[in-house]
Design a protein around this motif. Structure first.
Motif, PDB file in Angstrom:
ATOM      1  N   CYS A  64       0.831  -1.205   0.000  1.00  0.00           N
ATOM      2  CA  CYS A  64       0.000   0.000   0.000  1.00  0.00           C
ATOM      3  C   CYS A  64       0.870   1.263   0.000  1.00  0.00           C
ATOM      4  O   CYS A  64       1.496   1.576   1.022  1.00  0.00           O
ATOM      5  CB  CYS A  64      -0.908   0.027   1.230  1.00  0.00           C
ATOM      6  N   PRO A  65       0.918   2.008  -1.100  1.00  0.00           N
ATOM      7  CA  PRO A  65       1.670   3.265  -1.125  1.00  0.00           C
ATOM      8  C   PRO A  65       0.850   4.399  -0.515  1.00  0.00           C
ATOM      9  O   PRO A  65      -0.296   4.198  -0.090  1.00  0.00           O
ATOM     10  CB  PRO A  65       1.899   3.501  -2.617  1.00  0.00           C
ATOM     11  N   LYS A  66       1.418   5.573  -0.495  1.00  0.00           N
ATOM     12  CA  LYS A  66       0.676   6.738  -0.034  1.00  0.00           C
ATOM     13  C   LYS A  66      -0.462   7.039  -1.012  1.00  0.00           C
ATOM     14  O   LYS A  66      -0.412   6.680  -2.179  1.00  0.00           O
ATOM     15  CB  LYS A  66       1.603   7.955   0.074  1.00  0.00           C
ATOM     16  N   ASN A  67      -1.477   7.739  -0.505  1.00  0.00           N
ATOM     17  CA  ASN A  67      -2.641   8.099  -1.323  1.00  0.00           C
ATOM     18  C   ASN A  67      -3.310   6.873  -1.940  1.00  0.00           C
ATOM     19  O   ASN A  67      -3.639   6.845  -3.124  1.00  0.00           O
ATOM     20  CB  ASN A  67      -2.253   9.080  -2.430  1.00  0.00           C
ATOM     21  N   SER A  68      -3.461   5.835  -1.113  1.00  0.00           N
ATOM     22  CA  SER A  68      -4.113   4.620  -1.592  1.00  0.00           C
ATOM     23  C   SER A  68      -5.187   4.183  -0.600  1.00  0.00           C
ATOM     24  O   SER A  68      -5.196   4.593   0.565  1.00  0.00           O
ATOM     25  CB  SER A  68      -3.093   3.490  -1.782  1.00  0.00           C
ATOM     26  N   VAL A  69      -6.083   3.350  -1.094  1.00  0.00           N
ATOM     27  CA  VAL A  69      -7.131   2.754  -0.276  1.00  0.00           C
ATOM     28  C   VAL A  69      -7.095   1.249  -0.517  1.00  0.00           C
ATOM     29  O   VAL A  69      -7.036   0.796  -1.663  1.00  0.00           O
ATOM     30  CB  VAL A  69      -8.519   3.304  -0.660  1.00  0.00           C
ATOM     31  N   LEU A  70      -7.115   0.491   0.562  1.00  0.00           N
ATOM     32  CA  LEU A  70      -7.107  -0.968   0.447  1.00  0.00           C
ATOM     33  C   LEU A  70      -8.367  -1.536   1.078  1.00  0.00           C
ATOM     34  O   LEU A  70      -8.692  -1.222   2.226  1.00  0.00           O
ATOM     35  CB  LEU A  70      -5.869  -1.558   1.139  1.00  0.00           C
ATOM     36  N   PHE A  71      -9.077  -2.362   0.307  1.00  0.00           N
ATOM     37  CA  PHE A  71     -10.250  -3.063   0.820  1.00  0.00           C
ATOM     38  C   PHE A  71      -9.899  -4.544   0.942  1.00  0.00           C
ATOM     39  O   PHE A  71      -9.615  -5.206  -0.064  1.00  0.00           O
ATOM     40  CB  PHE A  71     -11.448  -2.895  -0.119  1.00  0.00           C
ATOM     41  N   LEU A  72      -9.923  -5.071   2.153  1.00  0.00           N
ATOM     42  CA  LEU A  72      -9.675  -6.490   2.396  1.00  0.00           C
ATOM     43  C   LEU A  72     -11.012  -7.224   2.334  1.00  0.00           C
ATOM     44  O   LEU A  72     -11.965  -6.863   3.025  1.00  0.00           O
ATOM     45  CB  LEU A  72      -9.013  -6.700   3.749  1.00  0.00           C
ATOM     46  N   MET A  73     -11.079  -8.263   1.500  1.00  0.00           N
ATOM     47  CA  MET A  73     -12.341  -8.932   1.197  1.00  0.00           C
ATOM     48  C   MET A  73     -12.417 -10.319   1.845  1.00  0.00           C
ATOM     49  O   MET A  73     -11.389 -10.975   2.059  1.00  0.00           O
ATOM     50  CB  MET A  73     -12.515  -9.076  -0.317  1.00  0.00           C
ATOM     51  N   TYR A  74     -13.628 -10.760   2.098  1.00  0.00           N
ATOM     52  CA  TYR A  74     -13.866 -12.105   2.613  1.00  0.00           C
ATOM     53  C   TYR A  74     -14.149 -13.032   1.421  1.00  0.00           C
ATOM     54  O   TYR A  74     -14.853 -12.639   0.480  1.00  0.00           O
ATOM     55  CB  TYR A  74     -15.064 -12.104   3.566  1.00  0.00           C
ATOM     56  N   PRO A  75     -13.622 -14.254   1.419  1.00  0.00           N
ATOM     57  CA  PRO A  75     -13.814 -15.146   0.260  1.00  0.00           C
ATOM     58  C   PRO A  75     -15.283 -15.481   0.019  1.00  0.00           C
ATOM     59  O   PRO A  75     -16.076 -15.607   0.946  1.00  0.00           O
ATOM     60  CB  PRO A  75     -13.026 -16.406   0.641  1.00  0.00           C
ATOM     61  N   ILE A  76     -15.622 -15.673  -1.243  1.00  0.00           N
ATOM     62  CA  ILE A  76     -16.954 -16.120  -1.631  1.00  0.00           C
ATOM     63  C   ILE A  76     -17.124 -17.596  -1.248  1.00  0.00           C
ATOM     64  O   ILE A  76     -16.187 -18.390  -1.359  1.00  0.00           O
ATOM     65  CB  ILE A  76     -17.145 -15.927  -3.147  1.00  0.00           C
ATOM     66  N   SER A  77     -18.308 -17.972  -0.815  1.00  0.00           N
ATOM     67  CA  SER A  77     -18.561 -19.363  -0.452  1.00  0.00           C
ATOM     68  C   SER A  77     -18.810 -20.204  -1.700  1.00  0.00           C
ATOM     69  O   SER A  77     -19.189 -19.679  -2.761  1.00  0.00           O
ATOM     70  CB  SER A  77     -19.778 -19.461   0.468  1.00  0.00           C
ATOM     71  N   PHE A  78     -18.616 -21.521  -1.577  1.00  0.00           N
ATOM     72  CA  PHE A  78     -18.914 -22.410  -2.699  1.00  0.00           C
ATOM     73  C   PHE A  78     -20.391 -22.347  -3.057  1.00  0.00           C
ATOM     74  O   PHE A  78     -20.771 -22.418  -4.226  1.00  0.00           O
ATOM     75  CB  PHE A  78     -18.520 -23.854  -2.360  1.00  0.00           C
ATOM     76  N   SER A  79     -21.233 -22.194  -2.050  1.00  0.00           N
ATOM     77  CA  SER A  79     -22.675 -22.120  -2.302  1.00  0.00           C
ATOM     78  C   SER A  79     -23.011 -20.905  -3.168  1.00  0.00           C
ATOM     79  O   SER A  79     -23.757 -21.018  -4.158  1.00  0.00           O
ATOM     80  CB  SER A  79     -23.423 -22.037  -0.971  1.00  0.00           C
ATOM     81  N   ASN A  80     -22.456 -19.747  -2.825  1.00  0.00           N
ATOM     82  CA  ASN A  80     -22.700 -18.537  -3.620  1.00  0.00           C
ATOM     83  C   ASN A  80     -22.093 -18.658  -5.009  1.00  0.00           C
ATOM     84  O   ASN A  80     -22.696 -18.252  -6.003  1.00  0.00           O
ATOM     85  CB  ASN A  80     -22.142 -17.316  -2.914  1.00  0.00           C
ATOM     86  N   PHE A  81     -20.890 -19.203  -5.072  1.00  0.00           N
ATOM     87  CA  PHE A  81     -20.216 -19.411  -6.359  1.00  0.00           C
ATOM     88  C   PHE A  81     -21.079 -20.277  -7.274  1.00  0.00           C
ATOM     89  O   PHE A  81     -21.308 -19.951  -8.447  1.00  0.00           O
ATOM     90  CB  PHE A  81     -18.861 -20.069  -6.113  1.00  0.00           C
ATOM     91  N   LYS A  82     -21.597 -21.377  -6.731  1.00  0.00           N
ATOM     92  CA  LYS A  82     -22.406 -22.311  -7.510  1.00  0.00           C
ATOM     93  C   LYS A  82     -23.713 -21.654  -7.968  1.00  0.00           C
ATOM     94  O   LYS A  82     -24.147 -21.822  -9.115  1.00  0.00           O
ATOM     95  CB  LYS A  82     -22.699 -23.558  -6.671  1.00  0.00           C
ATOM     96  N   THR A  83     -24.352 -20.897  -7.074  1.00  0.00           N
ATOM     97  CA  THR A  83     -25.621 -20.258  -7.418  1.00  0.00           C
ATOM     98  C   THR A  83     -25.451 -19.265  -8.565  1.00  0.00           C
ATOM     99  O   THR A  83     -26.261 -19.213  -9.494  1.00  0.00           O
ATOM    100  CB  THR A  83     -26.212 -19.541  -6.191  1.00  0.00           C
TER     101      THR A  83
END
Length: 363
Positions: free
Chosen positions: A315-334
């Motif tokens: 992460c450099p200066k003047n940046s924004v980082l969004f940490l994400m939660y993994p998608i579930s297999f159920s959501n992926f399949k749907t």
């Protein structure tokens, strides 16, 4: 799924000076390795059990089957995709297939296995010959040749009952190979594929790093976020713990974000509303001005298999980082079953297959 065994092209490790370099460069240097005598063709028509384990925990394995899948399974949409392909990239993959006359990595497919599948697969493995074992990037890759006709019959009958599979990795290679085989009237060959059921794969998240931002002020940005999310500042960074939670890193400060109920009512997504969809629709595009998620150079995707410390270092200066939660297999399949498309870089699957370990000559 209509699958069949095949004659594979395998590496000759005695002819390879540096195995790690070989796998790292096989994608670009396949022809050179072929001309140098680094591959051999099997003499029997086989299925292959593919085992992958982490060198830090060899007892825990992911088991799959490598086979040729009938092109019609792709054409008839029995194998579902979850991302759009680019015609330009498909063209690149087609040209590579033409130049090499070979597919050098299986398309990674996943599916929902029936009861006792892994018991059957283990039985098949125990009664098949180990033909390759090699270590690469902290993983052990082992192949077993299933030459026995009765064992091959067990595999074919089992997969005939599977109506749907899903592309985990290799969308461009899958559809470019299907097109290439159709155009050249070699549909009897099939597409090189590796089947790992849901329980044998892990879904990882891609985090979103946006750089070179011209934010008015930190306070203004947070106020805009507060219209759609609840915001709680925390002392130390962490990864999100559940769906609907995002961790924000902004100017060495850390925040836990949760979507407000009003956002879900406004969302135009289908059966499944994912964090990656909402982030794109409500933050990246309208607030941060990231209109094209594939081409905007300010947007960088960071794989979730990095440690939190390694991620933050990017992460450099003047940046924004969004940490994400993994998608579930159920959501992926749907999403895939409804012919939906995930935003770019929504998932990656582990363990990963490697180039050059098991190939298919295509002529």
């Amino acid at each position: 799924m209509k699958i069949k065994p095949f004659k594979a092209q395998l590496p000759i490790f005695n002819a390879i000076e540096d195995v790690n370099s070989f796998f790292e460069t096989a994608k670009e240097e396949y022809t050179s390795y072929l001309n140098a005598g680094c591959f051999r063709q099997t003499t029997t028509v086989d299925f292959f059990v593919y085992a992958i384990s982490n060198l830090d925990d060899l007892e825990t394995e992911s088991l799959g089957i490598v086979a040729l899948t009938d092109v019609e399974e792709f054409i008839q949409n029995n194998i579902k995709k979850h991302e759009n392909t680019l015609s330009k990239q498909e063209g690149v993959q087609k040209n590579l297939l033409k130049e090499r006359n070979a597919a050098i990595k299986p398309i990674l497919l996943t599916f929902k296995a029936q009861k006792n599948y892994l018991v059957k697969l283990e039985f098949i493995r125990q009664n098949s010959e180990k033909i390759i074992q090699t270590d690469f990037q902290n993983e052990r890759h082992t192949l077993y040749a299933v030459s026995s006709l009765p064992l091959q019959s067990i595999i074919e009958i089992y997969f005939q009952k599977i109506r749907t599979a899903y592309i985990a990795d290799g969308h461009h290679r899958a559809y470019s190979t299907a097109e290439y085989l159709k155009e050249n009237a070699i549909l009897n060959t099939g597409i090189l594929t590796a089947y790992f059921d849901f329980s044998q794969l892990r879904i990882g998240a891609f985090h979103r790093l946006i750089t070179n931002l011209d934010l008015k002020t930190e306070d203004v940005f947070l106020k805009e976020l507060a219209q759609i999310m609840t915001i709680s500042e925390i002392k130390f960074p962490k990864l999100p713990q559940r769906k609907g939670e995002i961790v924000l890193i902004l100017n060495d400060k850390y925040y836990v974000l949760h979507w407000k109920k009003s956002v879900f009512k406004q969302s135009k997504e289908g059966k499944v509303i994912l964090d990656t969809h909402l982030l794109s629709d409500f933050i990246l595009k309208p607030i941060l001005g990231i209109k094209n998620l594939k081409t905007d150079t300010r947007l960088k995707y960071i794989e979730g298999d990095n440690t939190l410390e390694e991620i933050i270092k990017q992460c450099p200066k003047n940046s924004v980082l969004f940490l994400m939660y993994p998608i579930s297999f159920s959501n992926f399949k749907t999403v895939a079953d409804s012919n939906g498309i995930l935003p770019p870089k929504s998932t990656f699957f582990e363990p990963r297959l490697i180039n050059g370990l098991i190939n298919l000559i295509v002529r």
